[in-house]
Design a protein around this motif. Structure first.
Motif, PDB file in Angstrom:
ATOM      1  N   ALA A  42       0.809  -1.219   0.000  1.00 24.74           N
ATOM      2  CA  ALA A  42       0.000   0.000   0.000  1.00 24.74           C
ATOM      3  C   ALA A  42       0.843   1.270   0.000  1.00 24.74           C
ATOM      4  O   ALA A  42       1.958   1.297   0.506  1.00 24.74           O
ATOM      5  CB  ALA A  42      -0.900   0.011   1.228  1.00 24.74           C
ATOM      6  N   VAL A  43       0.264   2.300  -0.568  1.00 23.43           N
ATOM      7  CA  VAL A  43       0.797   3.652  -0.491  1.00 23.43           C
ATOM      8  C   VAL A  43      -0.345   4.516   0.007  1.00 23.43           C
ATOM      9  O   VAL A  43      -1.420   4.536  -0.587  1.00 23.43           O
ATOM     10  CB  VAL A  43       1.291   4.169  -1.855  1.00 23.43           C
ATOM     11  CG1 VAL A  43       1.776   5.610  -1.733  1.00 23.43           C
ATOM     12  CG2 VAL A  43       2.376   3.273  -2.418  1.00 23.43           C
ATOM     13  N   HIS A  44      -0.125   5.188   1.139  1.00 24.47           N
ATOM     14  CA  HIS A  44      -1.169   6.040   1.709  1.00 24.47           C
ATOM     15  C   HIS A  44      -0.574   7.420   1.977  1.00 24.47           C
ATOM     16  O   HIS A  44       0.510   7.527   2.554  1.00 24.47           O
ATOM     17  CB  HIS A  44      -1.715   5.454   3.013  1.00 24.47           C
ATOM     18  CG  HIS A  44      -2.839   6.240   3.578  1.00 24.47           C
ATOM     19  ND1 HIS A  44      -4.131   6.082   3.154  1.00 24.47           N
ATOM     20  CD2 HIS A  44      -2.853   7.217   4.509  1.00 24.47           C
ATOM     21  CE1 HIS A  44      -4.909   6.914   3.813  1.00 24.47           C
ATOM     22  NE2 HIS A  44      -4.160   7.621   4.645  1.00 24.47           N
ATOM     23  N   THR A  45      -1.282   8.452   1.558  1.00 24.62           N
ATOM     24  CA  THR A  45      -0.839   9.820   1.799  1.00 24.62           C
ATOM     25  C   THR A  45      -1.765  10.455   2.814  1.00 24.62           C
ATOM     26  O   THR A  45      -2.980  10.490   2.625  1.00 24.62           O
ATOM     27  CB  THR A  45      -0.830  10.641   0.491  1.00 24.62           C
ATOM     28  OG1 THR A  45       0.043   9.993  -0.438  1.00 24.62           O
ATOM     29  CG2 THR A  45      -0.356  12.054   0.737  1.00 24.62           C
ATOM     30  N   PHE A  46      -1.166  10.944   3.901  1.00 21.76           N
ATOM     31  CA  PHE A  46      -1.925  11.637   4.935  1.00 21.76           C
ATOM     32  C   PHE A  46      -1.920  13.120   4.592  1.00 21.76           C
ATOM     33  O   PHE A  46      -0.885  13.782   4.672  1.00 21.76           O
ATOM     34  CB  PHE A  46      -1.283  11.433   6.316  1.00 21.76           C
ATOM     35  CG  PHE A  46      -1.370  10.027   6.801  1.00 21.76           C
ATOM     36  CD1 PHE A  46      -2.486   9.597   7.491  1.00 21.76           C
ATOM     37  CD2 PHE A  46      -0.333   9.129   6.565  1.00 21.76           C
ATOM     38  CE1 PHE A  46      -2.582   8.290   7.942  1.00 21.76           C
ATOM     39  CE2 PHE A  46      -0.423   7.827   7.000  1.00 21.76           C
ATOM     40  CZ  PHE A  46      -1.548   7.405   7.693  1.00 21.76           C
ATOM     41  N   ALA A  47      -3.082  13.629   4.211  1.00 21.68           N
ATOM     42  CA  ALA A  47      -3.214  15.055   3.938  1.00 21.68           C
ATOM     43  C   ALA A  47      -3.346  15.754   5.280  1.00 21.68           C
ATOM     44  O   ALA A  47      -4.293  15.521   6.020  1.00 21.68           O
ATOM     45  CB  ALA A  47      -4.432  15.316   3.068  1.00 21.68           C
ATOM     46  N   HIS A  57       4.511   4.073   2.665  1.00 19.56           N
ATOM     47  CA  HIS A  57       4.543   2.870   1.824  1.00 19.56           C
ATOM     48  C   HIS A  57       4.646   1.701   2.788  1.00 19.56           C
ATOM     49  O   HIS A  57       5.481   1.719   3.694  1.00 19.56           O
ATOM     50  CB  HIS A  57       5.771   2.856   0.912  1.00 19.56           C
ATOM     51  CG  HIS A  57       5.808   3.969  -0.077  1.00 19.56           C
ATOM     52  ND1 HIS A  57       5.474   3.799  -1.388  1.00 19.56           N
ATOM     53  CD2 HIS A  57       6.131   5.280   0.066  1.00 19.56           C
ATOM     54  CE1 HIS A  57       5.591   4.948  -2.020  1.00 19.56           C
ATOM     55  NE2 HIS A  57       5.999   5.869  -1.151  1.00 19.56           N
ATOM     56  N   SER A  58       3.806   0.671   2.594  1.00 20.03           N
ATOM     57  CA  SER A  58       3.867  -0.468   3.509  1.00 20.03           C
ATOM     58  C   SER A  58       3.568  -1.776   2.802  1.00 20.03           C
ATOM     59  O   SER A  58       2.852  -1.808   1.800  1.00 20.03           O
ATOM     60  CB  SER A  58       2.904  -0.279   4.679  1.00 20.03           C
ATOM     61  OG  SER A  58       1.587  -0.216   4.210  1.00 20.03           O
ATOM     62  N   ARG A  59       4.132  -2.832   3.368  1.00 17.91           N
ATOM     63  CA  ARG A  59       3.872  -4.180   2.859  1.00 17.91           C
ATOM     64  C   ARG A  59       2.419  -4.559   3.118  1.00 17.91           C
ATOM     65  O   ARG A  59       1.769  -5.198   2.310  1.00 17.91           O
ATOM     66  CB  ARG A  59       4.837  -5.157   3.533  1.00 17.91           C
ATOM     67  CG  ARG A  59       4.826  -6.546   2.982  1.00 17.91           C
ATOM     68  CD  ARG A  59       5.909  -7.435   3.599  1.00 17.91           C
ATOM     69  NE  ARG A  59       5.806  -7.515   5.044  1.00 17.91           N
ATOM     70  CZ  ARG A  59       6.720  -7.056   5.903  1.00 17.91           C
ATOM     71  NH1 ARG A  59       7.828  -6.482   5.466  1.00 17.91           N
ATOM     72  NH2 ARG A  59       6.548  -7.166   7.205  1.00 17.91           N
ATOM     73  N   SER A  60       1.901  -4.143   4.290  1.00 14.99           N
ATOM     74  CA  SER A  60       0.524  -4.420   4.681  1.00 14.99           C
ATOM     75  C   SER A  60       0.001  -3.232   5.478  1.00 14.99           C
ATOM     76  O   SER A  60       0.712  -2.706   6.335  1.00 14.99           O
ATOM     77  CB  SER A  60       0.475  -5.693   5.526  1.00 14.99           C
ATOM     78  OG  SER A  60      -0.793  -5.852   6.109  1.00 14.99           O
ATOM     79  N   GLU A  71      -2.785   0.142  11.128  1.00 17.20           N
ATOM     80  CA  GLU A  71      -1.642  -0.676  11.508  1.00 17.20           C
ATOM     81  C   GLU A  71      -0.908  -1.035  10.233  1.00 17.20           C
ATOM     82  O   GLU A  71      -1.530  -1.480   9.267  1.00 17.20           O
ATOM     83  CB  GLU A  71      -2.094  -1.928  12.257  1.00 17.20           C
ATOM     84  CG  GLU A  71      -2.670  -1.617  13.615  1.00 17.20           C
ATOM     85  CD  GLU A  71      -3.092  -2.850  14.401  1.00 17.20           C
ATOM     86  OE1 GLU A  71      -2.749  -3.979  13.978  1.00 17.20           O
ATOM     87  OE2 GLU A  71      -3.759  -2.679  15.428  1.00 17.20           O
ATOM     88  N   ALA A  72       0.395  -0.819  10.234  1.00 16.13           N
ATOM     89  CA  ALA A  72       1.204  -1.071   9.045  1.00 16.13           C
ATOM     90  C   ALA A  72       2.346  -2.010   9.386  1.00 16.13           C
ATOM     91  O   ALA A  72       2.878  -1.984  10.488  1.00 16.13           O
ATOM     92  CB  ALA A  72       1.745   0.245   8.498  1.00 16.13           C
ATOM     93  N   GLU A  73       2.722  -2.824   8.415  1.00 10.86           N
ATOM     94  CA  GLU A  73       3.851  -3.750   8.537  1.00 10.86           C
ATOM     95  C   GLU A  73       4.845  -3.417   7.423  1.00 10.86           C
ATOM     96  O   GLU A  73       4.438  -3.147   6.296  1.00 10.86           O
ATOM     97  CB  GLU A  73       3.387  -5.203   8.361  1.00 10.86           C
ATOM     98  CG  GLU A  73       2.407  -5.685   9.390  1.00 10.86           C
ATOM     99  CD  GLU A  73       3.069  -6.114  10.675  1.00 10.86           C
ATOM    100  OE1 GLU A  73       4.235  -6.550  10.627  1.00 10.86           O
ATOM    101  OE2 GLU A  73       2.431  -5.994  11.722  1.00 10.86           O
ATOM    102  N   GLY A  74       6.125  -3.455   7.749  1.00 10.61           N
ATOM    103  CA  GLY A  74       7.163  -3.217   6.743  1.00 10.61           C
ATOM    104  C   GLY A  74       6.978  -1.885   6.046  1.00 10.61           C
ATOM    105  O   GLY A  74       6.729  -1.848   4.851  1.00 10.61           O
ATOM    106  N   LEU A  75       7.109  -0.795   6.785  1.00 11.85           N
ATOM    107  CA  LEU A  75       6.781   0.504   6.207  1.00 11.85           C
ATOM    108  C   LEU A  75       7.976   1.427   6.082  1.00 11.85           C
ATOM    109  O   LEU A  75       8.968   1.298   6.787  1.00 11.85           O
ATOM    110  CB  LEU A  75       5.704   1.198   7.039  1.00 11.85           C
ATOM    111  CG  LEU A  75       6.140   1.751   8.386  1.00 11.85           C
ATOM    112  CD1 LEU A  75       5.450   3.082   8.629  1.00 11.85           C
ATOM    113  CD2 LEU A  75       5.793   0.783   9.488  1.00 11.85           C
TER     114      LEU A  75
END
Length: 176
Positions: A42-47, A57-60, A71-75
């Motif tokens: 995943a790629v998530h942008t916090f505005a 950027h995270s694996r999960s 909750e993010a793993e491998g970020l």
């Protein structure tokens, strides 16, 4: 005698009904604790209101919308300024992210670099408040900055003012 046997039977039945089954409780919690959505790679942008966005950027990545929790793993994460220059970057094995408070609770092989001030932080557990631009580390930490290096414990820092406090310094080299 029949009354005593009946009372004993009732007592056994009542106590067997009140015994807690930890495995059952954990399975129910797992059902209740399911995220609303889970992303892989995943790629998530916090505005962030009035500030430059933070990209993760995270694996999960799992998201509980009602709780404002991720909750993010491998970020890895980064923040660019309005001119496209890198301000902050980092990585960790895991993170618990409070999306409403804009706080990242990072654990496992945490590395963070504040580029503008040439500051690098390495530790096992770091709390990064992206709104206030503060960091907290309650364990061993390694710092690297333009004038030297330091190893210590219990870091507390304000990245905007570059006020960094270490509860206990173990060793370091600082240019004066």
């Amino acid at each position: 005698m029949k009354a005593a046997a009946a009372m004993f039977l009732v007592l056994v039945v009542m106590t067997s009904c009140s015994v807690e089954d930890e495995a059952y409780t954990q399975s129910r919690v797992a059902v209740i604790e399911r995220p609303d959505v889970t992303f892989t790679d995943a790629v998530h942008t916090f505005a962030q209101q009035g500030r430059d966005p933070l990209t993760v950027h995270s694996r999960s990545l799992s998201y509980w919308m009602d709780e404002g929790r991720m909750e993010a793993e491998g970020l890895s994460f980064s923040q660019m300024d309005e001119d496209g220059g890198l301000v902050v970057e980092g990585r960790a094995d895991r993170a618990l992210i409070d999306t409403s408070g804009e706080v990242m609770d990072l654990t496992g092989n945490v590395e963070m670099r504040y580029v503008d001030r040439d500051l690098s932080i390495s530790c096992h557990h770091l709390i990064f408040d992206t709104k206030a631009m503060t960091v907290e580390c309650d364990s061993a930490v390694d710092l690297s900055f333009d004038d030297g290096t330091m190893t210590g414990e219990n870091l507390s820092g304000d990245l905007r003012s570059m006020r960094i406090e270490i509860g206990r310094s173990v060793q370091g080299v600082v240019g004066i």
